[in-house]
Each structure stands twice: as structure tokens, then as C-alpha cells.
Design a protein around this motif. Structure first.
Motif, PDB file in Angstrom:
ATOM      1  N   ARG A 109       0.819  -1.214   0.000  1.00 23.23           N
ATOM      2  CA  ARG A 109       0.000   0.000   0.000  1.00 23.23           C
ATOM      3  C   ARG A 109       0.855   1.267   0.000  1.00 23.23           C
ATOM      4  NH1 ARG A 109      -4.913  -1.050   4.108  1.00 23.23           N
ATOM      5  NH2 ARG A 109      -5.589   0.944   3.253  1.00 23.23           N
ATOM      6  N   MET A 110       1.970   1.242   0.737  1.00 25.81           N
ATOM      7  CA  MET A 110       2.872   2.416   0.751  1.00 25.81           C
ATOM      8  C   MET A 110       3.503   2.635  -0.627  1.00 25.81           C
ATOM      9  SD  MET A 110       2.812   4.217   3.408  1.00 25.81           S
ATOM     10  CE  MET A 110       4.249   5.224   3.107  1.00 25.81           C
ATOM     11  N   ASN A 111       3.882   1.554  -1.305  1.00 24.93           N
ATOM     12  CA  ASN A 111       4.428   1.689  -2.662  1.00 24.93           C
ATOM     13  C   ASN A 111       3.384   2.277  -3.600  1.00 24.93           C
ATOM     14  OD1 ASN A 111       6.975   0.750  -2.067  1.00 24.93           O
ATOM     15  ND2 ASN A 111       6.535  -1.368  -2.660  1.00 24.93           N
ATOM     16  N   SER A 112       2.145   1.835  -3.461  1.00 25.51           N
ATOM     17  CA  SER A 112       1.068   2.373  -4.283  1.00 25.51           C
ATOM     18  C   SER A 112       0.875   3.866  -4.011  1.00 25.51           C
ATOM     19  CB  SER A 112      -0.229   1.616  -3.995  1.00 25.51           C
ATOM     20  OG  SER A 112      -1.302   2.224  -4.664  1.00 25.51           O
ATOM     21  N   ILE A 113       0.864   4.230  -2.741  1.00 25.42           N
ATOM     22  CA  ILE A 113       0.700   5.645  -2.363  1.00 25.42           C
ATOM     23  C   ILE A 113       1.846   6.476  -2.909  1.00 25.42           C
ATOM     24  CG2 ILE A 113       0.819   7.227  -0.385  1.00 25.42           C
ATOM     25  CD1 ILE A 113      -0.892   5.158   1.163  1.00 25.42           C
ATOM     26  N   ARG A 114       3.068   5.997  -2.745  1.00 27.20           N
ATOM     27  CA  ARG A 114       4.240   6.750  -3.203  1.00 27.20           C
ATOM     28  C   ARG A 114       4.210   6.924  -4.725  1.00 27.20           C
ATOM     29  NH1 ARG A 114       8.575   9.126  -1.156  1.00 27.20           N
ATOM     30  NH2 ARG A 114      10.415   9.247  -2.452  1.00 27.20           N
ATOM     31  N   ASN A 115       3.875   5.870  -5.437  1.00 27.54           N
ATOM     32  CA  ASN A 115       3.812   5.962  -6.904  1.00 27.54           C
ATOM     33  C   ASN A 115       2.761   6.967  -7.355  1.00 27.54           C
ATOM     34  OD1 ASN A 115       5.841   4.081  -7.284  1.00 27.54           O
ATOM     35  ND2 ASN A 115       4.430   2.356  -7.468  1.00 27.54           N
ATOM     36  N   ARG A 116       1.599   6.942  -6.742  1.00 28.73           N
ATOM     37  CA  ARG A 116       0.550   7.899  -7.104  1.00 28.73           C
ATOM     38  C   ARG A 116       0.964   9.326  -6.743  1.00 28.73           C
ATOM     39  NH1 ARG A 116      -4.292   6.141  -4.045  1.00 28.73           N
ATOM     40  NH2 ARG A 116      -2.859   4.826  -2.899  1.00 28.73           N
ATOM     41  N   ALA A 117       1.585   9.497  -5.598  1.00 29.07           N
ATOM     42  CA  ALA A 117       2.033  10.836  -5.180  1.00 29.07           C
ATOM     43  C   ALA A 117       3.096  11.369  -6.139  1.00 29.07           C
ATOM     44  CB  ALA A 117       2.565  10.783  -3.758  1.00 29.07           C
ATOM     45  N   GLU A 118       4.005  10.506  -6.580  1.00 27.18           N
ATOM     46  CA  GLU A 118       5.036  10.938  -7.529  1.00 27.18           C
ATOM     47  C   GLU A 118       4.426  11.351  -8.859  1.00 27.18           C
ATOM     48  OE1 GLU A 118       8.039   7.905  -7.759  1.00 27.18           O
ATOM     49  OE2 GLU A 118       8.855   8.426  -5.788  1.00 27.18           O
ATOM     50  N   GLU A 119       3.406  10.644  -9.304  1.00 24.04           N
ATOM     51  CA  GLU A 119       2.723  11.025 -10.542  1.00 24.04           C
ATOM     52  C   GLU A 119       2.060  12.394 -10.402  1.00 24.04           C
ATOM     53  OE1 GLU A 119       2.752   9.718 -13.634  1.00 24.04           O
ATOM     54  OE2 GLU A 119       4.278   8.400 -12.775  1.00 24.04           O
ATOM     55  N   ILE A 120       1.501  12.665  -9.249  1.00 23.83           N
ATOM     56  CA  ILE A 120       0.897  13.976  -8.997  1.00 23.83           C
ATOM     57  C   ILE A 120       1.959  15.065  -9.074  1.00 23.83           C
ATOM     58  CG2 ILE A 120      -0.187  15.421  -7.216  1.00 23.83           C
ATOM     59  CD1 ILE A 120      -1.682  12.840  -6.313  1.00 23.83           C
ATOM     60  N   ILE A 121       3.115  14.839  -8.451  1.00 21.12           N
ATOM     61  CA  ILE A 121       4.212  15.814  -8.464  1.00 21.12           C
ATOM     62  C   ILE A 121       4.679  16.050  -9.902  1.00 21.12           C
ATOM     63  CG2 ILE A 121       6.584  16.282  -7.708  1.00 21.12           C
ATOM     64  CD1 ILE A 121       4.381  16.424  -5.500  1.00 21.12           C
ATOM     65  N   LYS A 122       4.853  14.982 -10.646  1.00 22.82           N
ATOM     66  CA  LYS A 122       5.295  15.125 -12.037  1.00 22.82           C
ATOM     67  C   LYS A 122       4.300  15.949 -12.848  1.00 22.82           C
ATOM     68  CE  LYS A 122       7.883  10.797 -12.266  1.00 22.82           C
ATOM     69  NZ  LYS A 122       7.886   9.420 -12.807  1.00 22.82           N
ATOM     70  N   THR A 123       3.029  15.687 -12.649  1.00 29.16           N
ATOM     71  CA  THR A 123       1.992  16.390 -13.417  1.00 29.16           C
ATOM     72  C   THR A 123       1.884  17.854 -13.020  1.00 29.16           C
ATOM     73  OG1 THR A 123       0.748  14.327 -13.581  1.00 29.16           O
ATOM     74  CG2 THR A 123      -0.454  16.350 -14.025  1.00 29.16           C
ATOM     75  N   GLU A 124       1.964  18.144 -11.716  1.00 33.43           N
ATOM     76  CA  GLU A 124       1.718  19.502 -11.251  1.00 33.43           C
ATOM     77  C   GLU A 124       2.960  20.392 -11.213  1.00 33.43           C
ATOM     78  OE1 GLU A 124      -0.287  19.246  -7.505  1.00 33.43           O
ATOM     79  OE2 GLU A 124      -2.105  18.420  -8.405  1.00 33.43           O
ATOM     80  N   LEU A 125       4.147  19.808 -11.027  1.00 35.30           N
ATOM     81  CA  LEU A 125       5.340  20.653 -10.861  1.00 35.30           C
ATOM     82  C   LEU A 125       6.422  20.432 -11.917  1.00 35.30           C
ATOM     83  CD1 LEU A 125       5.895  20.424  -6.988  1.00 35.30           C
ATOM     84  CD2 LEU A 125       4.993  22.344  -8.286  1.00 35.30           C
ATOM     85  N   ILE A 126       6.619  19.220 -12.352  1.00 33.82           N
ATOM     86  CA  ILE A 126       7.775  18.915 -13.192  1.00 33.82           C
ATOM     87  C   ILE A 126       7.504  19.107 -14.670  1.00 33.82           C
ATOM     88  CG2 ILE A 126       9.512  17.170 -13.761  1.00 33.82           C
ATOM     89  CD1 ILE A 126       9.506  18.232 -10.806  1.00 33.82           C
ATOM     90  N   PHE A 127       6.439  18.517 -15.172  1.00 39.97           N
ATOM     91  CA  PHE A 127       6.153  18.565 -16.605  1.00 39.97           C
ATOM     92  C   PHE A 127       5.152  19.656 -16.938  1.00 39.97           C
ATOM     93  CE2 PHE A 127       7.184  13.898 -16.046  1.00 39.97           C
ATOM     94  CZ  PHE A 127       8.515  14.061 -16.396  1.00 39.97           C
ATOM     95  N   VAL A 128       5.473  20.881 -16.538  1.00 40.63           N
ATOM     96  CA  VAL A 128       4.620  22.041 -16.827  1.00 40.63           C
ATOM     97  C   VAL A 128       5.455  23.146 -17.434  1.00 40.63           C
ATOM     98  CG1 VAL A 128       2.831  21.607 -15.148  1.00 40.63           C
ATOM     99  CG2 VAL A 128       4.851  22.894 -14.478  1.00 40.63           C
TER     100      VAL A 128
END
Length: 128
Positions: A109-128
């Protein structure tokens, strides 16, 4: 015949010039770039800028702001990631009690949470 001076100074613009062959070239120096620690997120954004927004990348690079910009973005992304993971843990009930009771489930569950959180960061901060 008049001998040209090897070095001259132009008071109008404040630059010094050196004679090279038949032309005076300005004596330009580049300030040493400040060293900023850039982590994973900064490197990812730098690559994205180079590939997708080369003009913005060159503006930041040539103005000497790239290192500070990437370091600030990296710090912001790390803080946002930690906060997002914490909030997702709380909302999904992934607690230390679960870790003690069923370690493999907690890790999954922690791996799932971390992966989803990283995707959010990539979408909102990195690939903009």
C-alpha cells in the motif's frame, strides 16, 4: 603607419577591448555559476525544459538563474511529495498498526501511495 593599441577602453559603454588581427574584441568574462544542489526532481525538470521548452531553458541558463530555479523546484517537489504521501496515508488508513500486523500489505500500500504521489508531483510541478 599608425600602430594600433593592443588594448583600449570605451568610456561610452565601459568595456575593455583587445586587438585581435584587425579587429577589437570585447574582453568578456562569465561569472562562475553558483553551485546549487539539484536532486531528482530538479534533474527531471531540467531534462524536460531542454527537450520541450528550449527557449525558456536557455533564458534561465544564460541569466545564471537555472541552478537556483532547479534547486528551489526540487525542494518544493520534495516537500509536496512528503505532504501528499502523508495525506494519502491518513485517508487510506495506512498506519503503524497495519505495519505491525501485516508488513507485506503495508509495503504494498505504501508503494502504491508513493507511486501515485510521484505522478501527482510530475503532473503539477515537473512537466509544466
Amino acid at each position: 603607419m599608425n600602430e594600433l593599441k593592443k588594448h583600449i577602453h570605451d568610456n561610452a559603454n565601459g568595456l575593455d577591448y583587445t586587438l585581435v588581427n584587425d579587429h577589437y574584441l570585447p574582453n568578456l568574462t562569465v561569472a562562475a555559476p553558483a553551485e546549487y544542489p539539484t536532486g531528482r526532481w530538479g534533474r527531471l525538470h531540467k531534462k524536460y525544459l531542454k527537450e520541450q521548452h528550449p527557449i525558456r531553458y536557455n533564458q534561465l541558463l544564460l541569466s545564471g538563474e537555472l541552478g537556483g530555479y532547479l534547486a528551489k523546484l526540487d525542494k518544493q517537489a520534495e516537500e509536496q511529495l512528503a505532504l501528499t504521501v502523508q495525506q494519502m496515508q491518513e485517508s487510506e488508513g495506512v498506519t503503524e498498526a497495519l505495519k505491525a500486523a501485516n508488513q507485506l500489505e503495508w509495503v504494498r500500500r505504501m508503494n502504491s501511495i508513493r507511486n501515485r504521489a510521484e505522478e501527482i508531483i510530475k503532473t503539477e510541478l515537473i512537466f509544466v
